[in-house]
Scaffold this motif. Structure first.
Motif, PDB file in Angstrom:
ATOM      1  N   VAL A  62       0.839  -1.199   0.000  1.00 25.01           N
ATOM      2  CA  VAL A  62       0.000   0.000   0.000  1.00 25.01           C
ATOM      3  C   VAL A  62       0.874   1.250   0.000  1.00 25.01           C
ATOM      4  CG1 VAL A  62      -1.710   1.314   1.310  1.00 25.01           C
ATOM      5  CG2 VAL A  62      -1.938  -1.161   1.104  1.00 25.01           C
ATOM      6  N   TYR A  63       1.940   1.242   0.811  1.00 24.97           N
ATOM      7  CA  TYR A  63       2.823   2.400   0.873  1.00 24.97           C
ATOM      8  C   TYR A  63       3.471   2.670  -0.481  1.00 24.97           C
ATOM      9  CZ  TYR A  63       6.922   5.238   1.458  1.00 24.97           C
ATOM     10  OH  TYR A  63       7.860   6.217   1.291  1.00 24.97           O
ATOM     11  N   HIS A  64       4.011   1.637  -1.127  1.00 23.54           N
ATOM     12  CA  HIS A  64       4.707   1.838  -2.402  1.00 23.54           C
ATOM     13  C   HIS A  64       3.738   2.310  -3.490  1.00 23.54           C
ATOM     14  CE1 HIS A  64       8.606   0.640  -1.034  1.00 23.54           C
ATOM     15  NE2 HIS A  64       8.126  -0.483  -0.539  1.00 23.54           N
ATOM     16  N   ARG A  65       2.538   1.795  -3.491  1.00 17.21           N
ATOM     17  CA  ARG A  65       1.550   2.256  -4.471  1.00 17.21           C
ATOM     18  C   ARG A  65       1.140   3.697  -4.175  1.00 17.21           C
ATOM     19  NH1 ARG A  65      -3.787  -1.195  -6.181  1.00 17.21           N
ATOM     20  NH2 ARG A  65      -4.252  -0.046  -8.084  1.00 17.21           N
ATOM     21  N   TRP A  66       0.957   4.015  -2.880  1.00 19.77           N
ATOM     22  CA  TRP A  66       0.647   5.392  -2.466  1.00 19.77           C
ATOM     23  C   TRP A  66       1.743   6.336  -2.954  1.00 19.77           C
ATOM     24  CZ3 TRP A  66      -2.719   8.676  -0.140  1.00 19.77           C
ATOM     25  CH2 TRP A  66      -2.208   9.841   0.409  1.00 19.77           C
ATOM     26  N   ARG A  67       2.992   5.946  -2.755  1.00 21.05           N
ATOM     27  CA  ARG A  67       4.128   6.787  -3.139  1.00 21.05           C
ATOM     28  C   ARG A  67       4.166   7.003  -4.650  1.00 21.05           C
ATOM     29  NH1 ARG A  67       6.909  10.816  -2.086  1.00 21.05           N
ATOM     30  NH2 ARG A  67       9.097  10.717  -2.537  1.00 21.05           N
ATOM     31  N   ARG A  68       3.909   5.943  -5.415  1.00 17.94           N
ATOM     32  CA  ARG A  68       3.879   6.083  -6.877  1.00 17.94           C
ATOM     33  C   ARG A  68       2.788   7.061  -7.302  1.00 17.94           C
ATOM     34  NH1 ARG A  68       4.443   0.450  -6.821  1.00 17.94           N
ATOM     35  NH2 ARG A  68       2.235   0.228  -7.331  1.00 17.94           N
ATOM     36  N   TRP A  69       1.625   6.954  -6.677  1.00 12.24           N
ATOM     37  CA  TRP A  69       0.522   7.852  -7.021  1.00 12.24           C
ATOM     38  C   TRP A  69       0.881   9.298  -6.672  1.00 12.24           C
ATOM     39  CZ3 TRP A  69      -5.235   6.340  -6.723  1.00 12.24           C
ATOM     40  CH2 TRP A  69      -5.434   5.127  -7.389  1.00 12.24           C
ATOM     41  N   CYS A  70       1.563   9.488  -5.559  1.00 11.08           N
ATOM     42  CA  CYS A  70       1.989  10.847  -5.164  1.00 11.08           C
ATOM     43  C   CYS A  70       2.970  11.416  -6.178  1.00 11.08           C
ATOM     44  CB  CYS A  70       2.631  10.834  -3.783  1.00 11.08           C
ATOM     45  SG  CYS A  70       1.484  10.547  -2.436  1.00 11.08           S
ATOM     46  N   LEU A  71       3.959  10.629  -6.557  1.00 11.70           N
ATOM     47  CA  LEU A  71       4.974  11.107  -7.494  1.00 11.70           C
ATOM     48  C   LEU A  71       4.389  11.408  -8.865  1.00 11.70           C
ATOM     49  CD1 LEU A  71       7.958   8.775  -6.543  1.00 11.70           C
ATOM     50  CD2 LEU A  71       7.669  11.199  -5.999  1.00 11.70           C
ATOM     51  N   ARG A  72       3.396  10.668  -9.270  1.00 11.01           N
ATOM     52  CA  ARG A  72       2.766  10.890 -10.579  1.00 11.01           C
ATOM     53  C   ARG A  72       1.709  11.986 -10.544  1.00 11.01           C
ATOM     54  NH1 ARG A  72       2.164   4.466 -11.936  1.00 11.01           N
ATOM     55  NH2 ARG A  72       4.380   4.113 -12.253  1.00 11.01           N
ATOM     56  N   GLY A  73       1.345  12.448  -9.357  1.00  9.28           N
ATOM     57  CA  GLY A  73       0.366  13.524  -9.242  1.00  9.28           C
ATOM     58  C   GLY A  73      -1.080  13.071  -9.377  1.00  9.28           C
ATOM     59  N   TRP A  74      -1.318  11.782  -9.223  1.00 10.07           N
ATOM     60  CA  TRP A  74      -2.676  11.262  -9.406  1.00 10.07           C
ATOM     61  C   TRP A  74      -3.606  11.675  -8.283  1.00 10.07           C
ATOM     62  CZ3 TRP A  74      -1.226   5.639 -11.193  1.00 10.07           C
ATOM     63  CH2 TRP A  74      -0.708   5.697 -12.483  1.00 10.07           C
ATOM     64  N   TRP A  75      -3.093  11.791  -7.058  1.00  8.24           N
ATOM     65  CA  TRP A  75      -3.971  12.214  -5.958  1.00  8.24           C
ATOM     66  C   TRP A  75      -4.488  13.623  -6.211  1.00  8.24           C
ATOM     67  CZ3 TRP A  75      -6.020   8.584  -3.368  1.00  8.24           C
ATOM     68  CH2 TRP A  75      -5.309   7.452  -2.982  1.00  8.24           C
ATOM     69  N   GLU A  76      -3.637  14.518  -6.701  1.00  7.73           N
ATOM     70  CA  GLU A  76      -4.066  15.883  -6.985  1.00  7.73           C
ATOM     71  C   GLU A  76      -5.143  15.907  -8.068  1.00  7.73           C
ATOM     72  OE1 GLU A  76      -0.862  15.004  -6.754  1.00  7.73           O
ATOM     73  OE2 GLU A  76      -0.156  16.153  -5.042  1.00  7.73           O
ATOM     74  N   VAL A  77      -4.963  15.078  -9.089  1.00 13.03           N
ATOM     75  CA  VAL A  77      -5.964  15.002 -10.162  1.00 13.03           C
ATOM     76  C   VAL A  77      -7.310  14.548  -9.599  1.00 13.03           C
ATOM     77  CG1 VAL A  77      -6.589  13.780 -12.283  1.00 13.03           C
ATOM     78  CG2 VAL A  77      -4.247  14.595 -11.953  1.00 13.03           C
ATOM     79  N   ILE A  78      -7.282  13.533  -8.739  1.00 14.17           N
ATOM     80  CA  ILE A  78      -8.517  13.009  -8.154  1.00 14.17           C
ATOM     81  C   ILE A  78      -9.167  14.053  -7.255  1.00 14.17           C
ATOM     82  CG2 ILE A  78      -9.424  11.294  -6.538  1.00 14.17           C
ATOM     83  CD1 ILE A  78      -7.285   9.356  -7.699  1.00 14.17           C
ATOM     84  N   PHE A  79      -8.382  14.693  -6.396  1.00 14.37           N
ATOM     85  CA  PHE A  79      -8.943  15.686  -5.479  1.00 14.37           C
ATOM     86  C   PHE A  79      -9.523  16.877  -6.231  1.00 14.37           C
ATOM     87  CE2 PHE A  79      -5.807  14.071  -2.117  1.00 14.37           C
ATOM     88  CZ  PHE A  79      -6.715  13.135  -1.686  1.00 14.37           C
ATOM     89  N   GLU A  80      -8.846  17.330  -7.270  1.00 13.51           N
ATOM     90  CA  GLU A  80      -9.357  18.467  -8.049  1.00 13.51           C
ATOM     91  C   GLU A  80     -10.649  18.106  -8.768  1.00 13.51           C
ATOM     92  OE1 GLU A  80      -8.518  21.751  -8.397  1.00 13.51           O
ATOM     93  OE2 GLU A  80      -7.283  21.307  -6.658  1.00 13.51           O
ATOM     94  N   ALA A  81     -10.725  16.873  -9.271  1.00 13.18           N
ATOM     95  CA  ALA A  81     -11.933  16.460  -9.997  1.00 13.18           C
ATOM     96  C   ALA A  81     -13.125  16.320  -9.056  1.00 13.18           C
ATOM     97  CB  ALA A  81     -11.677  15.142 -10.720  1.00 13.18           C
ATOM     98  N   LEU A  82     -12.882  15.924  -7.806  1.00 11.19           N
ATOM     99  CA  LEU A  82     -13.976  15.695  -6.865  1.00 11.19           C
ATOM    100  C   LEU A  82     -14.281  16.903  -5.987  1.00 11.19           C
ATOM    101  CD1 LEU A  82     -13.119  12.062  -5.761  1.00 11.19           C
ATOM    102  CD2 LEU A  82     -14.883  12.807  -7.358  1.00 11.19           C
ATOM    103  N   ARG A  83     -13.454  17.948  -6.082  1.00  8.16           N
ATOM    104  CA  ARG A  83     -13.663  19.147  -5.260  1.00  8.16           C
ATOM    105  C   ARG A  83     -14.931  19.854  -5.731  1.00  8.16           C
ATOM    106  NH1 ARG A  83     -11.502  24.541  -6.006  1.00  8.16           N
ATOM    107  NH2 ARG A  83     -10.616  23.670  -7.882  1.00  8.16           N
ATOM    108  N   PRO A  84     -15.790  20.252  -4.803  1.00  5.28           N
ATOM    109  CA  PRO A  84     -16.998  20.967  -5.219  1.00  5.28           C
ATOM    110  C   PRO A  84     -16.633  22.323  -5.812  1.00  5.28           C
ATOM    111  CG  PRO A  84     -16.926  20.729  -2.817  1.00  5.28           C
ATOM    112  CD  PRO A  84     -15.734  20.035  -3.377  1.00  5.28           C
TER     113      PRO A  84
END
Length: 142
Positions: A62-84
Motif C-alpha cells: 500500500v505504501y509503495h503504491r501510495w508513493r507512486r501515485w503521489c509522485l505521478r500527481g494522481w492524488w491531486e488530479v482526483i482531489f481536483e476532480a472531486l472538489r466541489p
C-alpha cells in the motif's frame, strides 16, 4: 458499511474519475477499492504504515503504491476532480472567535491603554488565524 469506509455512491464517483487517468485502473475493482480504503485509513488515523490493518492489504504494498501515485500527481488530479465548485460570487469567511486576555494582563497601576496595547500584537490586531470558521456563499449574506 462503517463510518470509516467509502459507501457505494462515493466509490462510483471516485471510480469515474480514476478511470480517466491512464494506468490507474487495472480492471480489478476490489483491489483498487481496498487500496483507496487503506490510503484513506492512513490519512484519517495518522497511524504509521506498519499499523495498517491486514484486511486492507500489506502495508508495504500500500505504501509503495501510495508513493507512486503521489509522485505521478494522481492524488491531486482526483482531489481536483472531486472538489466541489465554488459559487460564482465567491465565499465569505465568518469567524466568531475572540482573543481573551488573562485578568492580570490589564496592566500595571497608572499605565495607559496605549502603553499596554491590549488586543494588539507585533503583527497588528489580534486575529486568530487557526480558529474554526464558517465558510458560506456570499449571496446568502445579503
Amino acid at each position: 458499511m462503517t463510518r470509516t469506509s467509502l459507501d457505494d455512491t462515493q466509490w462510483v464517483s471516485l471510480m469515474l474519475v480514476m478511470q480517466q487517468i491512464p494506468l490507474v485502473w487495472k480492471r480489478d475493482d476490489g483491489a483498487l477499492r481496498r487500496f483507496v480504503e487503506a490510503a484513506l485509513w492512513i490519512c484519517r488515523t495518522g497511524a504509521p504504515w506498519r499499523d495498517l490493518p491486514e484486511s486492507l492489504g500489506l502495508w508495504s504494498s500500500v505504501y509503495h503504491r501510495w508513493r507512486r501515485w503521489c509522485l505521478r500527481g494522481w492524488w491531486e488530479v482526483i482531489f481536483e476532480a472531486l472538489r466541489p465548485s465554488l459559487p460564482a460570487d465567491g465565499l465569505l469567511l465568518l469567524d466568531s472567535t475572540t482573543c481573551k486576555a488573562h485578568r492580570a494582563a490589564s496592566g500595571a497601576v497608572g499605565s495607559t491603554a496605549a502603553a499596554e496595547a491590549l488586543g494588539r500584537s507585533r503583527g497588528g490586531l489580534c486575529f486568530p488565524s487557526c480558529m474554526p470558521a464558517l465558510m458560506v456563499p456570499a449571496a446568502s449574506c445579503g
